[in-house]
Write an enzyme that holds these catalytic residues in place. Structure first.
Site, short mmCIF file in Angstrom:
data_model
loop_
_atom_site.label_atom_id
_atom_site.label_comp_id
_atom_site.label_asym_id
_atom_site.label_seq_id
_atom_site.Cartn_x
_atom_site.Cartn_y
_atom_site.Cartn_z
N ASP A 216 0.85 -1.19 0.00
CA ASP A 216 0.00 0.00 0.00
C ASP A 216 0.89 1.24 0.00
OD1 ASP A 216 -2.31 1.73 0.29
OD2 ASP A 216 -3.34 0.04 1.25
N GLY A 241 4.36 1.63 -2.20
CA GLY A 241 4.40 2.14 -3.55
C GLY A 241 3.01 2.47 -4.04
N PHE A 243 0.11 1.51 -6.92
CA PHE A 243 -0.26 0.46 -7.87
C PHE A 243 -0.40 0.98 -9.30
CE2 PHE A 243 -4.58 0.92 -5.56
CZ PHE A 243 -4.99 2.00 -6.34
N HIS A 261 -13.17 -1.07 -8.28
CA HIS A 261 -14.41 -0.30 -8.44
C HIS A 261 -14.20 1.20 -8.20
CE1 HIS A 261 -16.20 -0.10 -4.05
NE2 HIS A 261 -14.91 0.16 -4.05
#
Length: 352
Positions: A216, A241, A243, A261
């Site tokens: 995360d 980091g 994503f 989502h």
């Protein structure tokens, strides 16, 4: 005539033998925010927690919560009319099964979720829904001038409410995921944007042969360090980091719970491609979301989809067809959708 109720008469919701006419049904729907904001007020005040040991008078509750006694009585009387709290005698209130869910100390509590939905971030954004419908853009961003994630990074109090609400949702979703999906063949699992690691912890506990990586943003992982359970700490690596740039390499499965989502197709494909690039050959991606079914049947995801439209920059709930297209664009073949006992499903894709 006494208004005191027996224990057997305190039910979760009032019953009616008659079906109201259509115009009354629509009016009840149109005024539903009266109920939701009343629930929000009671949740914010912690009324259910103050009643967990038994009945209290409205005067006592007003003194405890620093509210106007008559105003509080009117609020609780209204909530009692829809099954949340019950008045057992004149201005004395007790918990009902529905009100019990607003306690902060029970499993599957919805107190924090009710606060999040009623706070100005959500409530004002839904008041601006026409902006989203006319433009397809976030009503929240239109009001605040930044996306919801930047807003939370700059406003720790609503961010904390959001974090607690997400944790409360997970309390029912995680056991359902563990019960429904077989993780036993996975050697190393990456929890992408996994927060404080509650899902990864549960998966590792159920699969003692597995190693995990919690990935995360740096500030999230810093908070997670003190939250990792000691019984699995030696099997969890922490990695930081974005994503949108990369994810930890070499694992054979990557799970993303309530991540895809939040984003439009382009950014979702970027996230999935980064997982595809990082994973081992024949690796799997596990997307855990509500999958919207066809037809007119009620399904929470259909309303959650509108909430994503209102709140997030491009966020949306998707159908099976939309997930297949998303996976294919990122280099995966959608192999199956595993439903759970909650609204969430595990959408499995294999690297091709």
């Amino acid at each position: 005539m006494s208004t005191k109720l027996s224990e057997n008469e305190i039910t979760s919701a009032p019953q009616s033998l008659e079906t109201p006419p259509p115009q009354i049904v629509v009016l009840q729907m149109a005024t539903a925010y009266w109920v939701s904001q009343s629930i929000y007020a009671a949740a914010r005040l912690g009324i259910a927690d103050w009643l967990k040991d038994g009945a209290k008078s409205c005067g006592e509750l007003a003194a405890i919560t620093g509210t106007n006694e008559q105003a509080l009585y009117r609020l609780l009387r209204a909530l009692a009319s829809v099954g949340i709290f019950a008045e057992t005698e004149s201005q004395q209130f007790v918990l009902t099964p529905l009100a019990n869910c607003l306690r902060s100390d029970v499993p599957d509590s919805v107190r924090d979720a009710s606060i999040m939905m009623g706070d100005r971030e959500h409530y004002n954004s839904w008041g601006n829904i026409l902006h989203s419908i006319k433009t397809g853009e976030s009503a929240f961003e239109n009001l605040v001038g930044m996306n919801v994630f930047d807003y939370f990074s700059r406003n720790p109090e609503p961010a904390a409410v959001f974090d607690r609400a997400m944790t409360s949702f997970s309390s029912s979703e995680i056991p359902a995921i563990i019960a429904s999906y077989d993780f036993s063949s996975i050697r190393q699992l990456v929890d992408v944007a996994g927060g404080h690691g509650s899902l990864l912890t549960a998966v590792l506990r159920s699969n003692p042969q597995m190693e995990g990586i919690l990935f995360d943003l740096p500030e999230v992982i810093e908070r997670a360090k003190s939250a990792i359970a000691q019984d699995v700490a030696n099997r969890i690596q922490l990695a930081t980091g974005s994503f949108f740039e990369s994810v930890p390499a070499g694992a054979d499965a990557y799970m993303l719970k309530h991540i895809i989502h939040d984003w439009d197709d382009e950014r979702s494909i970027t996230i999935l491609k980064n997982c595809h690039q990082a994973m081992a050959d024949n690796g799997r991606v596990l997307v855990m979301e509500q999958v919207i079914p066809p037809g007119n049947a009620p399904f929470l995801g259909k309303l959650l989809d509108v909430n994503m439209l209102v709140m997030c920059p491009g966020g949306k709930e998707r159908t099976e067809v939309e997930y297949r297209a998303l996976f294919e664009a990122a280099g995966f073949r959608l192999t199956r959708i595993v439903p759970t006992q909650t609204f969430i499903s595990v959408v499995e894709g294999v690297k091709i």
